[in-house]
Each structure stands twice: as C-alpha cells, then as structure tokens.
Write a protein that holds these residues in place. Sequence first.
Motif, PDB file in Angstrom:
ATOM      1  N   THR A 172       0.828  -1.204   0.000  1.00  0.00           N
ATOM      2  CA  THR A 172       0.000   0.000   0.000  1.00  0.00           C
ATOM      3  C   THR A 172       0.863   1.255   0.000  1.00  0.00           C
ATOM      4  N   LYS A 173       0.251   2.369  -0.380  1.00  0.00           N
ATOM      5  CA  LYS A 173       0.961   3.647  -0.389  1.00  0.00           C
ATOM      6  C   LYS A 173       1.358   4.044   1.035  1.00  0.00           C
ATOM      7  N   SER A 199       4.123   1.697   2.395  1.00  0.00           N
ATOM      8  CA  SER A 199       5.431   1.937   1.782  1.00  0.00           C
ATOM      9  C   SER A 199       6.087   3.187   2.351  1.00  0.00           C
ATOM     10  N   GLU A 200       5.295   4.218   2.565  1.00  0.00           N
ATOM     11  CA  GLU A 200       5.846   5.446   3.145  1.00  0.00           C
ATOM     12  C   GLU A 200       6.323   5.198   4.579  1.00  0.00           C
ATOM     13  N   SER A 203      10.973   6.943  -1.543  1.00  0.00           N
ATOM     14  CA  SER A 203       9.778   6.149  -1.847  1.00  0.00           C
ATOM     15  C   SER A 203       9.069   6.716  -3.063  1.00  0.00           C
ATOM     16  N   HIS A 230       5.138   6.213  -4.888  1.00  0.00           N
ATOM     17  CA  HIS A 230       3.804   5.608  -4.866  1.00  0.00           C
ATOM     18  C   HIS A 230       2.800   6.653  -5.317  1.00  0.00           C
ATOM     19  N   GLY A 231       1.544   6.275  -5.352  1.00  0.00           N
ATOM     20  CA  GLY A 231       0.519   7.123  -5.931  1.00  0.00           C
ATOM     21  C   GLY A 231       0.244   8.415  -5.201  1.00  0.00           C
ATOM     22  N   ASN A 232       0.654   8.529  -3.944  1.00  0.00           N
ATOM     23  CA  ASN A 232       0.436   9.771  -3.198  1.00  0.00           C
ATOM     24  C   ASN A 232       1.528  10.810  -3.447  1.00  0.00           C
ATOM     25  N   LYS A 233       2.554  10.433  -4.192  1.00  0.00           N
ATOM     26  CA  LYS A 233       3.651  11.349  -4.491  1.00  0.00           C
ATOM     27  C   LYS A 233       3.353  12.123  -5.774  1.00  0.00           C
ATOM     28  N   ARG A 239       8.321  11.857  -7.436  1.00  0.00           N
ATOM     29  CA  ARG A 239       8.635  10.528  -7.952  1.00  0.00           C
ATOM     30  C   ARG A 239       9.865  10.578  -8.857  1.00  0.00           C
ATOM     31  N   THR A 292       5.448   0.909  -4.283  1.00  0.00           N
ATOM     32  CA  THR A 292       4.328   0.023  -4.570  1.00  0.00           C
ATOM     33  C   THR A 292       4.551  -0.560  -5.959  1.00  0.00           C
TER      34      THR A 292
END
Length: 423
Positions: free
Chosen positions: A254-255, A258-259, A274, A276-279, A284, A302
């Motif tokens: 998961t995001k 991973s963080e 890291s 992931h989709g929240n970055k 990224r 992720t």
Amino acid sequence: MRDFNEMGLPKLLLARVGELGLSEPTPIQAEAVPHAMAGRDVMGLAQTGTGKTYAFGLPLASVMLRDGVRPSRRAVRGLVLAPTRELAKQISESLRELVKGSPLKVGLVVGGAGINGQINRLERGTDLLVATPGRLIDLLDRKAVRLDETRFLVLDEADQMLDMGFIHSLRKIAALLPAQRQTMLFSATMPKLMSELAQSYLKDPVRVQVSPPGKAADKIEQVVHFVDKPAKLGLLIELLDAHRDERALVFGRTKHGSEKIKNQLEKAGFAAESIHGNKSQGQRDRALNAFKSGSTRVLVATDVAARGLDIPEVRHVYNFDLPNVPDNYVHRIGRTARAGADGAAIAFCAPDEMGELKAIQKVMGMPIPVASGEAWEPMEPAKRQSRGGGGGKPAGAGNGNGGQRRRRRRSGGGGGGARRAAA
C-alpha cells in the motif's frame, strides 16, 4: 532475424542503433519488428526488460520517416499508451534517443505534471505521443489533442492497464481513432480479459511470444523468510545492513505502508526514498533519479515501479509484502538481474500471506527456497463448547485471524544459521 541490417530499417535508424551500442536484436525485437514493418497488427508476450520499446519503436519510426508527412495542428501520428507515469517517461526517453537527429518529434503527457505546458507542446502536432490514459482523456476533453490522424496505436504493459482499471479509458480512446490503423499490444501475461481486449483492438494479429509467463530471469537467486508481520521491519533492516553499498528495491503493498517503511529505514540510518501514488510527479522523478545515481541506496515502492522500469544495478529486490496478484511477483523481481547481471529476490511471508505465496509458487512452477523460519499452516478451528447453551467461542476467536490459530510446519528448509520466525 538476428541482424538489424536485415530488417529494412532506414539508414538513419541503422546508424542510431549502432551509436546506441545495439549489436543484434533481442528475441522480441527479432520476432516482432519484421511483422510490424510489414504492416501487421502484433500481439507480443514478453516479460519486462526484454527490449519491447524498440520492438515497436523501430517499425513506427521507420514508417514515419519514409512517409515524410508532418502532423497537423494538435494531431498525433502514433500513440503509445502506458499504465504509469514512470513507464511512460522511460518509453518517451528511449524513443527520443532512437529518433535523435531525425525530424520526428516525440511527446509525453502524464498526470501529476502541469497540463498547460502539455497543451502548448501539443499545439503544433506530434509524431509519436506517449501517454497515460487518464491524462490523455483530460486533454481530449479540452480538445487539446486530436486522434483522427493517428495511424498507429501501441498498448504497452496492457495487462497492467487492465489491472489498474483503465479498460473504460481505453475504450473511450479507441473510439476516437481511425478504423484503418496498425495496432500493437504488448503484455507480460495473458489473462482472459486480455484476449477479449486483443479481439476488440487488433485485426488478424501476429502473436509473438519469447518467454513464458511466470518465468523469472535465470540469474535471480530467490529465497523466502517466514516471519511474523511485526518482525518484518527488523529483519529487513538486518538484511539491508549487510549490503549498504548496493542498491535495493523494497516493495510494499500500500501507499501508506510503503511510506511508513521508508520513514523507518531513514530512522535506522539508511538513505531511502519512496515512490507511490500519493507522491507528485516531481517527487517521484527526484526519488528515481536519486536511486539511479546512487545517492539513494534503498527505494521503497508500490507496484508502480514493478513494470518496465530499467533501473540499473539493482542487486536486491525485497518483497516486504507479497503481492495480491501472483504475476506481479515476477514483474517485481524482474527489476534485478538485468542485462545479464546477478541479483537476489528476498520475500517475507507472514502467516496471513501463505495463500499469496502458494499462488506465486504455482505461477512460477517451482517452490521458492526457504532462507529462515518455517512454513505457516492454519490449524483446524476448535469446536464450539456445548455447555451453557452453546455460547462459547472457537479457540483463538478475537485474535485477528478469523478464529484460527496459525502454527509452523517443521520443514527443515531453513538450513544452517537460519533465523526462525517467532510464532
């Protein structure tokens, strides 16, 4: 076909291939390029890292250079769709290198970046546009790009696009393309929905397959540690500490998870980043660039980083969390042992991940050697108590394991010096 000279490529592309240090085609290129050069639709099945970008890039660039046609205002001559920003960016960079010194213009549109700049760059037309489906639809809705002149369509890592829920976006985009076009689809796996997608998008395609699904690179040394979930982080730090000077890629599910792993590794003294989709896209990009340059030695990600990304010199891939989709395990560990190098893939398996591990081993067609701990197996749930009107609970109820306790099966697979996971 084992020689680029036999493919009928324009002199400019042959010269670029030599300048890029490519001595002979990879298997997917040798199989796909001749059919694509002949104008056939192609369905290519191959794992990541097999040279798929040039398998479609060479024929597309060849035809466009020979046509000598310039795109109209806001029009696109060839469209390449990819599931993630990182993969789209990597494809566009590879294509730009391939057509360097030619009049062909390669564009890139992805989410997480300013849309106004992308609109301005699309205004004069684009020969080859690499895009993620979501951002392309945003631009289509704004009438910033046209697909009525698009004669070539490539779907790269198509199975992952389906996994990520892009099927409706693909249908919307396809409806705007000319019926007379050449389409190429590349995928690492062939699920049922992929067959349906191929039937909808491709006409009488040539199917080329160079590596069976589920097969990892021969030079990847794979092991699994059976370890309780709370003990995973300590084991990861212990293993990473043994090779601090080598790059390691750590996969979380998961995001948020991973963080959290990245933050804990930083507290333990590791240079970690890291993605992931929240970055944001900028974050990224910076994380990937730091990892590629070596200033960051550990990258936590992720599955956004599992497909197609060519990250050099990754010696270790850790599956901190096992993936829900077993094929993703193959894509994850494919980030190491690239270009003939050696690599190690280390998986952590908690009690509630035994189902995922069994599915992975079934897809791989082999058991993964045990490095430490002992395999987990669920115990039979205890019978309900009959006294007192049957109001008793099953043994183990309320422990978060669905009324089941887990035990370790002694397998003897740990070997000398292996750590044993606490029950």
